[in-house]
Write an enzyme that holds these catalytic residues in place. Structure first.
Site, PDB file in Angstrom:
ATOM      1  N   LYS A 147       0.867  -1.177   0.000  1.00  0.00           N
ATOM      2  CA  LYS A 147       0.000   0.000   0.000  1.00  0.00           C
ATOM      3  C   LYS A 147       0.906   1.230   0.000  1.00  0.00           C
ATOM      4  CE  LYS A 147      -3.886   2.037   2.633  1.00  0.00           C
ATOM      5  NZ  LYS A 147      -4.755   1.904   3.818  1.00  0.00           N
ATOM      6  N   SER A 203     -10.031  -0.237   7.119  1.00  0.00           N
ATOM      7  CA  SER A 203      -9.418  -0.085   5.799  1.00  0.00           C
ATOM      8  C   SER A 203      -8.743  -1.331   5.231  1.00  0.00           C
ATOM      9  CB  SER A 203      -8.403   1.066   5.823  1.00  0.00           C
ATOM     10  OG  SER A 203      -9.069   2.296   5.804  1.00  0.00           O
ATOM     11  N   SER A 251      -9.724   2.076   2.933  1.00  0.00           N
ATOM     12  CA  SER A 251      -8.809   2.797   2.075  1.00  0.00           C
ATOM     13  C   SER A 251      -7.805   1.911   1.345  1.00  0.00           C
ATOM     14  CB  SER A 251      -8.034   3.803   2.928  1.00  0.00           C
ATOM     15  OG  SER A 251      -7.200   3.135   3.869  1.00  0.00           O
TER      16      SER A 251
END
Lengths: 95, 476, 490
Positions: C78, C177, C153
Site C-alpha cells: 500500500k 481499511s 482505504s
C-alpha cells in the site's frame, strides 16, 4: 448550527488551509452533517468513566542516549521544494 | 500607596544529553545547518518519536534537587501550531501531567537574607529549530539542528517581589542545573533561557494582569526588563489605564519591552495526548539510581565550606556558586589554611581568569600547582609577594612552582645571620633616620623594613626582618 | 490453475521444485499488471526493473541454498508504507513527488525475507475513505465489477490481490481499511492487535488506531505474511514487546468447542438482507464444525462511528500538520508570505475529504470544544472497550458482517460524507478497542458481489482468528473464486 461559515473560516485558518470563499457554504454544510453525526456523544452518560487515550496498557519505552545519525543531509533534503546552503527556504519569517 | 511587583519565571533549560529527546541525532551546538537531522526530527512521513532515557533521568535529578514531587505517571501532549522551525506542526511537551510537580528553591539574596521560591512544575519538551534571516533576501533559511533538543521547562510560582529576587532565583537555578550536570548553562548559546511574568498590585490585593516578557538571555537583561516593566505598568495603572495580558519582547539595545501583539496570532494550541507516545512511568529503582548519582548540592556544600574550611559566608557562597570552582577550591585547600586558599582562588586566580577571558576549565594553573604555591607560603619558602610573581609566571608561561623558585633564586631568606647583616648595613647607611626612630618616630620602622626587603630583593622573611630591625634599632 | 491464482504455499512449492523461477513468476505478474491495471487502477507506481532485479537476487539466494517461506515471492505495498528510493504518495498530491530516504519497518522486514516488490498500491488519500475514490491518482475499480468501488482505504491492495496481480499485499486499517475492501473484493485480510505491526515508516492517519496488516487470498497466506510483519520495533514506542508470534502453529486446530458470539447490534437496521443471510450461512458453517454459537450484546457499538469521527480526525489534524510545504511536500507556487505558503500548499495538496477531516479534527480539539467532544469520545472509547472485555469473558470469537452492504457503485456516496462513513459501521469499534479482527469471504450476492464475514478476537488472539478463518476455508470454496477481469478496451 455549530458550523456556520465563520466557524469554518476560523477553523480553516487554524488548520492553515486556504478555502476559497465559493467553497465555504458547501464545506459548512458537510461539517455540520458530520458534527450532527457525532452530536449523539454528548448524551451518553460517562460520569466516572476513565478516558482511553490508547489501546495499549504499556509504559513508554526509553531509548539509550547514543548517537544514531547517518549524516545523510543530502538525501533527507532531496525532496525539498526550496533549499540552499543546507537550509530549507521559506518566505521571510517576521519575528 | 505603593505598588507591589509580582514576578514568576519560566526557565527553559536545554538538557545536556548526547542525543535529542526523541531521536538519535547529536545535540552538539555549532554544526553545519541540518547536519544533525534525521527522518524523526525533520518530521518526515511515518517517522516516530522514542523517548531518550537520559533526558528523563536529568528531569528526575532536578526534581530530587528541589525536593519536588516526582509524578510516577506523566503524559506527553502535542501543542499544535504552525511555524517553519517546528517541523511536525506541533511541539511534543507535557501539559496536564508533567514529570516534576511542586518543589521549592531556597535563594540567597544579596543583602544576606534568604527566600524560598516555589516551583510549580517542571516538564520535558522538545526545542524548535532556528530561522536564519541574514543570508537571503526576502526569505528565511530553516536549520533544524536544534529541533528536538531536550528542554526542561521549570515554572516558578509568582513568589518574587523584586528584580533582585528574580535575578537571585535565576542565578540559583543556573548554579543548580550546572551542579546537577543537566544543562551547560550557556545563556549566549541559548541553553538556559528565561521568560518573566510580571504584574503589579496593591499589597494584599489579588494578582494583577500580567505581561509575559520573552528573550531574557542574561541576568542583567532580566533585571532591566523587570525594572522597565514595573515603570511601564505603574504609569498605565496610575493614569487609570488597564494592563493588557500579552507577550512582550525585551529589546536590549533600547532597554525596553515592546508588545508582540499583531505578530502573535490568537493562539489555540489544541493540546491533546500524543498518541505516538505512551505514559512515562517512573519506577522507584530508576529514581533511586538517579538519587545515588546526585552530587552534593550547592546549599549543603556552602554550609560545609563554612564549617570545614572556616570560611565566611560570603567566601563560601562565591566558591560554591559553580561546581567546577568548588571542586577546584577543594583541591587547593587540601592540607593548607582554608582561608588562605580561598583568598588565592577568589582573588588571584579568578582575577587572572577574568582578565584573560579564560574559563576555569581551561585554566593553565592546575589546582595542584596552586596548592603547592600556597604551601610554599605556609612553610615560609617564599613570601606572599613573591608568590604573586610566581603565580603570574605559572599562569602566563607555565612551569613548576619549585623549579621557578629555585631557578630564579626566590627562596625566602630565613637565615638570621644573613638578615642581621643586611639590617646592620641599612641602619649604618641611614644614621639620621635611626636617630629619629630612637627619638620616638615609630613610623620610621616601615621605612627600614622597606629598605631591607629591597636589599633582599623581596626574599627576606618580613616577620624576621621586623623582629631583627626592632632589636637592632633599640639596642643601638 | 494459472500461476497468478496460486497461494503462497503453492508458489513456494513451485519455486522449490524449480517449476518456475522468481524472475519468471515476477515477469508473469508484471505482464498481468500492465494488461489489467489500466482497468483497475490498483497500482500507483510499478517498479518493474527493481522487481526483476530483486527477483534475480532471490533466485540467486535460492540457488545458494536458502529456502525461506517468502523468498522470491512477489507482492506490493500500500502506498502508505515508505519505500527508500521509490516514491511514496499516500494517494495524495501533497506527496506526489516524495521519495523517502528510508524504508518502513514492514517494508524492511519483508524485503529481507526476499519478497519481490512489484510496486505501490493505490489508496484513499491519507487512508481517509471507504471507497478508494479520494485518491489523487483516481479511483480503484472492483475486479468483480468495474463499475463498483473496491472499498477503502486499502482498495488498491484488495483489488490487486483479488485480480491476481499479486498474491499478497500490505494494507493498513484505521477504521476498517483492510477488512472493508477485503470484504468488498472477496479476499482475506486481518487487522492485527494494535502494537503487533510496527508503524515506523507507515504514514500516520490516526496513530492510536492505525495498524498495518496482510491482505491475501486465504488465511494461511495472511499468517505467513504476518509471521514476518509482526515484530517488536524499538523505533515505534507503541510497538508491543510481545508482538512476534508464529501464526502458522495453531492454524489447523479444529473448531470443536469454540465459543462464538454473534452481536445483536451487528444485525440491525441498515444491514443489507442478502449480506445478512450470507453471513448467517457462514456462522452456520462454524457451528457445523462444532462451534457453540450464542447471541451477545455490544451495547456501545452504535456509538463507535461517532466516537471514531471525533478521535480519528483529531489525531489526523495534528498528524497531517507536517505536510506544510516546507521540507518535502507539494508547495504552492510563489507564495506571497509564510501564511500563504502554508494555506495555499495545504489547500492544493490535500483533497476535499482530507481537508474536511482536518477541519473536523481541528474543531473538536479547539478551545471550548475539547471536553464536549474529544474528552467525551475518549470516555466512550473506554465503554466500547469494556463491551469487548465483557464479551470475551463469555466467548472466544465474535462474528458478524464486515460491511453493511456489498460493493456499491462508484460515485454513489460522494454527495454525503456521513453516508460514506456508515460503510465502516461494523469495523470501527475494533480499532477503538485495539483488538484484532479479520474478514473472510463467505459468499456472493445474487449480483455476483462478494460478501465478507468478520471475526473479532481478544487482544493478541490474532492466531485464533487465523485458525478459525483457515478451518472455515478448509470447508468452503468462496476464497477460491476468482473474478475475470478484462483488459480495458482501447
Amino acid at each position: 448550527m455549530a458550523f456556520d461559515q465563520d466557524t469554518v473560516r476560523r477553523t480553516a485558518h487554524l488548520a492553515r488551509i486556504a478555502l476559497p470563499q465559493t467553497e465555504i457554504p458547501a464545506v459548512a454544510d458537510q461539517l455540520e452533517r458530520i458534527m450532527g453525526l457525532v452530536e449523539e456523544l454528548r448524551a451518553i452518560e460517562t460520569t466516572d468513566v476513565p478516558i482511553m487515550a490508547h489501546p495499549l496498557d504499556l509504559d513508554q519505552p526509553l531509548r539509550p542516549d547514543t548517537v544514531v545519525n547517518q549524516d545523510q543531509r543530502e538525501v533527507l533534503m532531496a525532496s525539498a521544494p526550496a533549499a540552499e546552503h543546507g537550509l530549507f527556504l521559506v518566505p521571510k519569517v517576521i519575528e | 500607596m505603593d505598588w507591589e511587583v509580582v514576578i514568576g519565571l519560566e526557565v527553559h533549560a536545554q538538557l545536556n544529553t548526547t542525543t535529542k529527546i526523541f531521536c538519535g541525532c547529536p545535540t552538539a551546538f555549532g554544526a553545519e545547518p541540518n547536519l544533525h537531522t534525521c527522518p524523526v526530527c525533520l518530521a518526515m512521513p511515518g517517522a516516530l518519536p522514542v523517548l531518550n532515557g537520559a533526558a528523563v533521568d536529568k528531569a528526575i535529578a532536578l526534581g530530587l534537587a528541589i525536593g519536588a514531587e516526582l509524578n510516577r505517571h506523566s503524559i506527553f501532549a502535542r501543542k499544535n501550531y504552525f511555524y517553519p522551525d517546528l517541523p511536525k506542526g506541533y511541539q511534543i511537551s507535557q501539559y496536564e501531567l508533567p514529570v516534576v510537580g511542586k518543589g521549592a528553591l531556597t535563594v540567597q539574596l544579596p543583602d544576606g537574607g534568604e527566600k524560598v521560591v516555589g516551583v510549580t512544575r517542571a516538564h520535558l519538551e522538545e526545542d524548535a529549530g532556528k530561522s536564519l534571516h541574514e543570508a537571503f533576501i526576502g526569505q528565511s533559511g530553516i536549520d533544524l539542528n536544534r529541533a528536538g533538543t531536550p528542554l526542561l521547562e521549570i515554572v516558578s510560582e509568582p513568589d518574587m517581589r523584586s528584580s533582585v529576587e528574580a535575578v537571585a532565583y535565576l542565578k540559583k537555578l543556573h548554579t543548580l542545573v550546572r551542579y546537577l550536570d543537566i544543562c551547560d548553562g550557556n545563556m549566549q548559546e541559548g541553553s538556559f533561557r528565561c521568560d518573566a511574568n510580571v504584574s503589579l498590585r496593591r499589597p494584599g490585593a489579588p494578582y494583577g494582569t500580567r505581561a509575559e516578557i520573552k528573550n531574557l538571555n542574561s541576568f542583567r537583561f532580566l533585571e532591566k526588563a523587570i525594572e522597565y516593566e514595573i515603570v511601564r505598568q505603574r504609569d498605565i495603572l496610575e493614569s487609570g489605564g488597564r494592563i493588557v495580558q500579552e507577550t512582550r519582547l525585551y529589546d536590549a539595545n533600547r532597554d525596553e519591552t515592546r508588545s508582540m501583539r499583531g505578530k502573535e496570532e490568537a493562539n489555540d494550541y489544541r493540546y491533546f495526548p500524543d498518541p505516538d507516545l505512551l505514559p512515562l512511568v517512573l519506577d522507584e529503582s530508576r529514581i533511586e539510581r538517579v538519587r545515588e548519582t546526585l552530587p552534593e548540592l550547592p546549599d549543603a556544600r556552602r554550609m560545609r565550606f563554612m564549617r570545614q574550611y572556616a570560611l565566611p559566608a560570603y567566601d563560601a557562597g562565591v566558591l560554591t556558586a559553580g561546581r567546577t570552582l568548588a571542586d577546584y577550591y577543594e583541591q587547593v585547600a587540601v592540607g593548607v589554611d582554608g582561608k588562605l586558599a580561598a583568598n588565592w582562588v577568589m582573588g588571584d586566580l579568578l582575577g587572572a581568569l577574568n582578565k584573560a577571558g579564560v574559563e576555569l576549565e581551561d585554566c593553565p594553573v592546575s589546582a595542584g600547582k596552586l596548592r603547592l604555591l600556597v604551601q610554599r607560603i605556609e612553610d615560609q619558602t617564599i613570601s606572599g609577594k613573591i608568590a604573586k610573581d610566581i603565580f603570574d609566571e605559572l599562569f602566563h608561561r607555565g612551569g613548576e612552582v619549585d623549579a621557578i623558585i629555585d631557578s630564579r633564586g626566590l627562596r625566602q631568606i630565613t637565615d638570621v645571620a644573613a638578615i642581621a647583616a643586611m639590617v646592620d648595613a641599612i641602619v649604618t647607611a641611614h644614621p639620621q633616620q635611626a636617630a629619629d626612630f630612637r627619638a620616638g618616630k615609630d613610623k620610621l620602622l616601615g621605612f627600614f623594613v622597606g629598605q631591607v626587603m629591597k636589599a633582599s630583593q623581596g626574599k627576606a622573611n618580613p616577620d624576621q626582618v621586623n623582629a631583627i630591625l626592632l632589636e637592632h634599632l633599640q639596642k643601638g | 490453475m494459472e500461476l497468478h491464482e496460486f497461494s503462497l504455499r503453492e508458489l513456494r512449492q513451485g519455486l522449490r521444485n524449480r517449476d518456475f523461477s522468481s524472475v519468471e513468476l515476477t515477469t508473469v505478474l508484471l505482464k498481468r499488471i500492465s494488461a489489467l491495471n489500466p482497468a483497475l487502477n490498483a497500482f500507483v507506481t510499478v517498479t518493474e526493473s527493481d522487481a526483476l532485479a530483486a527477483a534475480a537476487t532471490a533466485d540467486a539466494r535460492r540457488a545458494a541454498g536458502e529456502d525461506g517461506p517468502l523468498l522470491g515471492i512477489p507482492m506490493a505495498h500500500k502506498d502508505i508504507f515508505c519505500t527508500a528510493g521509490v516514491r511514496t504518495t499516500c494517494g495524495s498530491r501533497m506527496l506526489e513527488h516524495f521519495v523517502a530516504p528510508y524504508n518502513a519497518t514492514v517494508v524492511e522486514r519483508l524485503t529481507a525475507e526476499g519478497m519481490v516488490m512489484l510496486g505501490k498500491l493505490n489508496m484513499d488519500e491519507f487512508a481517509m475513505g471507504s471507497s478508494n475514490e479520494t485518491s489523487y491518482f483516481g479511483p480503484v475499480r472492483n475486479p468483480w465489477h468495474t463499475g463498483m468501488v473496491p472499498g477503502g482505504s486499502s482498495g488498491g491492495s484488495a483489488a490487486a490481490v483479488a485480480a491476481g496481480l499479486v498474491p499478497v499485499a500490505t494494507g493498513t486499517d484505521t477504521g476498517g481499511s483492510i477488512r472493508q475492501p477485503a470484504a468488498l473484493c472477496g479476499i482475506t485480510g486481518i487487522k492485527p492487535t494494535y502494537g503487533r505491526v510496527s508503524r515506523y515508516g507507515m504514514i500516520a492517519f490516526a496513530s492510536s488506531l492505525d495498524q498495518g496488516g496482510p491482505m491475501a487470498r486465504n488465511a494461511e497466506d495472511c499468517a505467513l505474511l504476518l509471521n514476518v510483519m509482526a515484530a517488536h520495533d524499538p523505533r515505534d514506542s507503541t510497538s508491543h514487546p510481545a508482538a512476534a508470534s508464529d501464526f502458522l502453529r495453531g492454524l489447523e486446530r479444529p473448531l470443536q468447542g469454540l465459543r462464538v458470539g454473534v452481536p445483536e447490534e451487528f444485525f440491525g437496521v441498515g444491514l443489507d438482507p442478502e449480506v445478512a443471510a450470507t453471513v448467517q450461512a457462514g456462522i452456520a458453517e462454524l457451528a457445523r464444525q462444532g462451534a457453540a454459537v450464542q447471541s451477545i450484546r455490544l451495547p456501545n457499538n452504535p456509538h463507535a462511528v461517532s466516537t471514531y469521527y471525533v478521535l480519528a480526525p483529531a489525531e489526523a489534524s495534528s498528524n497531517l500538520a507536517r505536510f506544510d510545504g516546507v521540507r518535502y511536500t507539494h508547495r504552492a507556487p510563489n507564495p506571497a508570505d509564510l501564511t500563504e505558503l502554508y494555506q495555499q500548499s495545504r489547500y492544493e495538496g490535500f483533497g476535499a475529504e482530507v481537508r474536511r477531516r482536518i477541519l473536523v479534527g481541528t474543531y473538536v480539539l479547539s478551545a471550548g470544544y475539547y471536553d464536549a467532544y474529544y474528552r467525551k469520545a475518549q470516555q466512550v472509547r473506554s465503554l466500547i472497550r469494556e463491551d469487548f472485555r465483557r464479551a470475551f469473558a463469555e466467548v472466544d470469537v465474535i462474528v458478524g458482517p464486515t460491511t453493511p452492504t456489498p460493493a456499491f457503485p462508484l460515485g454513489a456516496k460522494n454527495a454525503d460524507p456521513v453516508a460514506m462513513y456508515l460503510a465502516d459501521i461494523y469495523t470501527i469499534a475494533v480499532n477503538l478497542a485495539g483488538i484484532p479482527a479479520l474478514s473472510v469471504p463467505c459468499g456472493f450476492t445474487a449480483a455476483g458481489l462478494p460478501v465478507g464475514m468478520q471475526l473479532m478476537g481478544d487482544y493478541f488472539a490474532d492466531d485464533l482468528l487465523l485458525n478459525v478463518a483457515h478451518r472455515y476455508q478448509q470447508e468452503t470454496q468462496w476464497h477460491r473464486a476468482h473474478p475475470s477481469v478484462h483488459a480495458r478496451e482501447a
